[in-house]
Enzyme design. Structure first.
Site, PDB file in Angstrom:
ATOM      1  N   GLU A   3      -7.388 -12.368   5.760  1.00 16.99           N
ATOM      2  CA  GLU A   3      -8.094 -11.101   5.572  1.00 16.99           C
ATOM      3  C   GLU A   3      -9.515 -11.243   5.043  1.00 16.99           C
ATOM      4  O   GLU A   3     -10.127 -10.240   4.660  1.00 16.99           O
ATOM      5  CB  GLU A   3      -7.274 -10.198   4.643  1.00 16.99           C
ATOM      6  CG  GLU A   3      -5.899  -9.868   5.215  1.00 16.99           C
ATOM      7  CD  GLU A   3      -5.113  -8.892   4.368  1.00 16.99           C
ATOM      8  OE1 GLU A   3      -5.037  -7.719   4.772  1.00 16.99           O
ATOM      9  OE2 GLU A   3      -4.594  -9.293   3.306  1.00 16.99           O
ATOM     10  N   ASP A  44      -9.153  -5.260   6.498  1.00 14.81           N
ATOM     11  CA  ASP A  44      -9.583  -6.024   5.327  1.00 14.81           C
ATOM     12  C   ASP A  44     -10.696  -7.004   5.669  1.00 14.81           C
ATOM     13  O   ASP A  44     -11.606  -7.220   4.870  1.00 14.81           O
ATOM     14  CB  ASP A  44      -8.390  -6.770   4.716  1.00 14.81           C
ATOM     15  CG  ASP A  44      -7.624  -5.911   3.729  1.00 14.81           C
ATOM     16  OD1 ASP A  44      -8.118  -5.740   2.605  1.00 14.81           O
ATOM     17  OD2 ASP A  44      -6.551  -5.415   4.080  1.00 14.81           O
ATOM     18  N   HIS A  59       0.799  -1.229   0.000  1.00 15.17           N
ATOM     19  CA  HIS A  59       0.000   0.000   0.000  1.00 15.17           C
ATOM     20  C   HIS A  59       0.829   1.276   0.000  1.00 15.17           C
ATOM     21  O   HIS A  59       0.269   2.367   0.160  1.00 15.17           O
ATOM     22  CB  HIS A  59      -0.942   0.007   1.202  1.00 15.17           C
ATOM     23  CG  HIS A  59      -1.999  -1.058   1.144  1.00 15.17           C
ATOM     24  ND1 HIS A  59      -2.884  -1.180   0.103  1.00 15.17           N
ATOM     25  CD2 HIS A  59      -2.298  -2.060   2.013  1.00 15.17           C
ATOM     26  CE1 HIS A  59      -3.698  -2.201   0.317  1.00 15.17           C
ATOM     27  NE2 HIS A  59      -3.355  -2.756   1.461  1.00 15.17           N
TER      28      HIS A  59
END
Length: 244
Positions: free
Chosen positions: A135, A161, A31
């Site tokens: 997740e 998530d 990310h």
């Protein structure tokens, strides 16, 4: 062990975190804009600070695993691991002799050639770990099998998530907490490390009782924002109104 995500590319951030006493950092190439060069600089800073650096790779491609480990990372964090088939594939990409990872004795991890081939082959198996992120609900259901995959060293729950996959926006929702607790119990039972991302450091005690041994406390960005916000608020309150 206590660590944090690193999203800022300045190697000094990692050096400072090491000086503060963190046990590890997770360089977030999923990310944040960490390319191969940035990963190499970040892991160099971590080694200089005697700080274990894991790299969260952006996808499960073998080139990202090799890049991070060759740079001297202490391990890999893989997002969105959903089943044993994916875990087994990751182990193969992670491994030299029994896998598909390319070998070079001239990397940073190999001491730039200071280690011989045999020594580096022998050492690498005990120097790097493979952490699978859990997740979504399907991965929670497969967590026991993923953890039991030979070569997997730990499970890391991503509450944000998990929440989004359930159509929620609160990672502290009861159903998300319940799934996280289930993964921690699974990790303990299987004998691998159980990790959890927590925004509130005081929650570490609660998760420890559930079996967690790896605690990821926020991010470097959140620490910067929290400190800056608090300092700004104090300064504004201390100044007279006509000074603003």
């Amino acid at each position: 062990m206590i660590g944090t995500f690193v999203k800022l590319r300045d190697p000094a951030v990692i050096e400072m975190l090491g000086g503060l006493g963190f046990d590890f950092v997770i360089i977030d190439a999923e990310h944040a804009p960490f390319d191969r060069e940035a990963i190499a600089c970040a892991t160099l800073a971590a080694r200089a600070a005697n700080l274990a650096a894991l790299v969260r790779i952006p996808d499960a491609g073998g080139e990202w695993i090799a890049t991070a480990l060759d740079s001297g990372a202490a391990g890999i964090v893989v997002p969105q691991v959903r089943n044993t088939a994916m875990a087994e594939q990751l182990v193969r990409k992670f491994s030299y002799r029994d896998g598909t990872r390319g070998f070079s004795p001239s990397t940073a991890a190999a001491g730039y050639g200071a280690r011989g081939i045999a020594e580096h082959l022998e050492a690498q198996a005990g120097e790097s770990v493979l952490i699978c992120q859990i997740e979504d609900r399907s991965a929670v259901g497969e967590a026991s099998e993923i953890a039991a995959t030979n070569g997997v060293d730990g499970l890391l729950v991503g509450p944000v998530d998990l929440a989004v996959s359930e159509g929620l926006t609160d990672p502290r929702a009861p159903e998300i907490t319940a799934m996280g607790e289930e993964v921690m119990r699974t990790a303990t039972k299987t004998g691998v490390s159980g990790g959890i991302f927590i925004a509130d450091p005081s929650a570490s005690s609660r998760w420890s009782t559930c079996g967690a041994t790896l605690f990821v406390l926020g991010t470097d960005q959140s620490f910067l924002q929290q400190s800056a916000r608090a300092g700004l608020a104090v300064a504004r309150q201390a100044l007279p109104e006509n000074a603003l």
